[in-house]
Scaffold this motif. Structure first.
Motif, PDB file in Angstrom:
ATOM      1  N   UNK A   1      32.138  61.079   0.697  1.00 41.00           N
ATOM      2  CA  UNK A   1      33.322  60.750  -0.102  1.00 41.00           C
ATOM      3  C   UNK A   1      33.097  59.521  -0.942  1.00 41.00           C
ATOM      4  N   UNK A   2      31.882  59.332  -1.393  1.00 40.20           N
ATOM      5  CA  UNK A   2      31.556  58.174  -2.217  1.00 40.20           C
ATOM      6  C   UNK A   2      32.490  58.063  -3.404  1.00 40.20           C
ATOM      7  N   UNK A   3      32.918  56.819  -3.681  1.00 35.01           N
ATOM      8  CA  UNK A   3      33.883  56.614  -4.746  1.00 35.01           C
ATOM      9  C   UNK A   3      33.282  56.568  -6.129  1.00 35.01           C
ATOM     10  N   UNK A   4      31.946  56.545  -6.261  1.00 30.02           N
ATOM     11  CA  UNK A   4      31.332  56.570  -7.572  1.00 30.02           C
ATOM     12  C   UNK A   4      31.628  55.343  -8.408  1.00 30.02           C
ATOM     13  N   UNK A   5      31.644  54.164  -7.770  1.00 25.33           N
ATOM     14  CA  UNK A   5      31.992  52.938  -8.489  1.00 25.33           C
ATOM     15  C   UNK A   5      31.054  52.685  -9.657  1.00 25.33           C
ATOM     16  N   UNK A   6      29.765  52.958  -9.467  1.00 29.95           N
ATOM     17  CA  UNK A   6      28.797  52.743 -10.536  1.00 29.95           C
ATOM     18  C   UNK A   6      29.132  53.592 -11.752  1.00 29.95           C
ATOM     19  N   UNK A   7      29.509  54.850 -11.514  1.00 30.11           N
ATOM     20  CA  UNK A   7      29.868  55.743 -12.616  1.00 30.11           C
ATOM     21  C   UNK A   7      31.144  55.276 -13.311  1.00 30.11           C
ATOM     22  N   UNK A   8      32.106  54.775 -12.538  1.00 32.06           N
ATOM     23  CA  UNK A   8      33.357  54.289 -13.126  1.00 32.06           C
ATOM     24  C   UNK A   8      33.094  53.083 -14.010  1.00 32.06           C
ATOM     25  N   UNK A   9      32.282  52.140 -13.509  1.00 32.59           N
ATOM     26  CA  UNK A   9      31.970  50.930 -14.286  1.00 32.59           C
ATOM     27  C   UNK A   9      31.213  51.298 -15.566  1.00 32.59           C
ATOM     28  N   UNK A  10      30.281  52.256 -15.453  1.00 36.57           N
ATOM     29  CA  UNK A  10      29.532  52.688 -16.636  1.00 36.57           C
ATOM     30  C   UNK A  10      30.469  53.306 -17.675  1.00 36.57           C
ATOM     31  N   UNK A  11      31.423  54.127 -17.211  1.00 40.11           N
ATOM     32  CA  UNK A  11      32.381  54.745 -18.128  1.00 40.11           C
ATOM     33  C   UNK A  11      33.293  53.693 -18.757  1.00 40.11           C
ATOM     34  N   UNK A  12      33.702  52.706 -17.962  1.00 42.26           N
ATOM     35  CA  UNK A  12      34.554  51.633 -18.481  1.00 42.26           C
ATOM     36  C   UNK A  12      33.826  50.837 -19.560  1.00 42.26           C
ATOM     37  N   UNK A  13      32.565  50.490 -19.278  1.00 46.49           N
ATOM     38  CA  UNK A  13      31.781  49.744 -20.262  1.00 46.49           C
ATOM     39  C   UNK A  13      31.582  50.527 -21.547  1.00 46.49           C
ATOM     40  N   UNK A  14      31.314  51.829 -21.405  1.00 47.98           N
ATOM     41  CA  UNK A  14      31.108  52.675 -22.597  1.00 47.98           C
ATOM     42  C   UNK A  14      32.369  52.747 -23.442  1.00 47.98           C
ATOM     43  N   UNK A  15      33.519  52.947 -22.796  1.00 42.46           N
ATOM     44  CA  UNK A  15      34.766  53.073 -23.540  1.00 42.46           C
ATOM     45  C   UNK A  15      35.170  51.771 -24.221  1.00 42.46           C
ATOM     46  N   UNK A  16      34.931  50.638 -23.559  1.00 42.77           N
ATOM     47  CA  UNK A  16      35.244  49.353 -24.175  1.00 42.77           C
ATOM     48  C   UNK A  16      34.347  49.091 -25.389  1.00 42.77           C
ATOM     49  N   UNK A  17      33.063  49.450 -25.250  1.00 44.06           N
ATOM     50  CA  UNK A  17      32.140  49.270 -26.375  1.00 44.06           C
ATOM     51  C   UNK A  17      32.524  50.167 -27.546  1.00 44.06           C
TER      52      UNK A  17
END
Length: 320
Positions: free
Chosen positions: A3-19
């Motif tokens: 049930x990994x929360x995928x924090x790395x993927x969330x942070x990557x998506x957040x960084x991409x959207x902000x950029x």
């Protein structure tokens, strides 16, 4: 399944959207494009989706209280459902409206190099985010297909990021195609058509996410493989002779409730039964570590009573 929360993927998506949002605002400032300004606001809203997922993960870690004795694990499901609503309204409906406006009031694409440059940059950034989500999902997906993974994942974050990134990438390609056709034909309607296609795509993805997260909110049982492990762990062949019936429920992605009625020998003492129940709980936790809350009821097995109880249970949850 983990049930990994995928924090790395969330942070990557957040960084991409902000950029991407920053690039769109810069392009809007230099080109004076109102649509590019609207797209910048859209990307900020997308960034809010990742912020909601991170917030849900943080709130889910709160300790159980007297008012919420089973903890706050389902906070992650609630925030995952909120993301689907935001994606539907701010993403899909907004894009459909913007596309309609462009078709109803078409105009030539001005300073074409700005929107084209931003779209190419956005495709690269979203591609990096999507690649990160795929890599993190592959660590826990096992042999499941991507469709099965999205349907069966108990943690909502990775399916949300995967589908959102996929929709963003396809949408950016559609947008680039719409802008390209508008430039080639000199007809701004194509820009609106591309935007309408993006809106329809986002609405479909939002509906899929809403259905999946609604199922998690209602409460899903353990995966079939985990249920089989629990049944096998319950029976020791001596004191606990069979599982009369069993039910499981995810209290959160990483916490499982197990409730079962088990058959014991009619002449066992209370002390023997208590020791057998404790041993069964220990075996369950070893077999399925996320089984945190376990309630076991000892009983004398009677075929007639067991059949009646099994008939009253939902299909697929009995444990003869």
């Amino acid at each position: 399944m983990s049930a990994s929360g995928g924090t790395k993927a969330i942070v990557a998506a957040l960084g991409a959207n902000l950029a991407i949002a920053a690039a769109k605002f810069v392009a809007a400032g230099f080109s004076g494009s109102a649509s590019m300004l609207a797209e910048g606001v859209h990307s900020v809203a997308d960034s809010g989706n990742q912020a909601l997922l991170l917030l849900g993960g943080k709130k889910a870690k709160k300790e159980a209280s007297e008012e919420h004795p089973f903890g706050y694990g389902r906070e992650r499901y609630i925030y995952g459902f909120l993301v689907s609503i935001v994606l539907f309204t701010v993403g899909g409906v907004f894009a459909l409206y913007e596309g309609y406006e462009k078709i109803a009031h078409p105009h030539e694409v001005e300073h074409w190099y700005w929107p084209v440059g931003v779209l190419i940059f956005a495709i690269i950034a979203e591609g990096f985010s999507f690649r990160t989500a795929i890599q993190e999902s592959n660590e826990i997906r096992g042999k499941l297909s991507w469709g099965q993974f999205v349907r069966r994942a108990k943690a909502p974050e990775l399916p949300v990021v995967l589908l959102e990134d996929l929709g963003a990438l396809v949408g950016l390609v559609l947008a680039l195609g719409g802008v390209g056709l508008a430039l080639l034909t000199g007809n701004g309607v194509w820009d609106g058509v591309g935007t309408m296609c993006i809106g329809a795509l986002l609405v479909v993805i939002a509906l899929v996410l809403a259905v999946e997260t609604k199922s998690l909110l209602l409460g899903e049982s353990a995966d079939p493989a985990e249920r089989d492990k629990i049944r096998a762990a319950l029976v020791d062949g001596e004191t606990v002779t069979r599982v009369i019936h069993m039910r499981t429920l995810h209290l959160g992605p990483e916490e499982l409730l197990v409730a079962a009625k088990v058959a014991v020998q009619h002449d066992d003492t209370a002390a023997q039964i208590a020791r057998a129940i404790d041993a069964a709980e220990h075996r369950i936790r070893e077999a399925v570590p996320i089984a945190r809350v376990i309630y076991l009821e000892p009983d004398i097995y009677r075929a007639q009573d067991a059949e009646a109880e099994s008939a009253a249970e939902p299909s697929g949850v009995t444990g003869a």
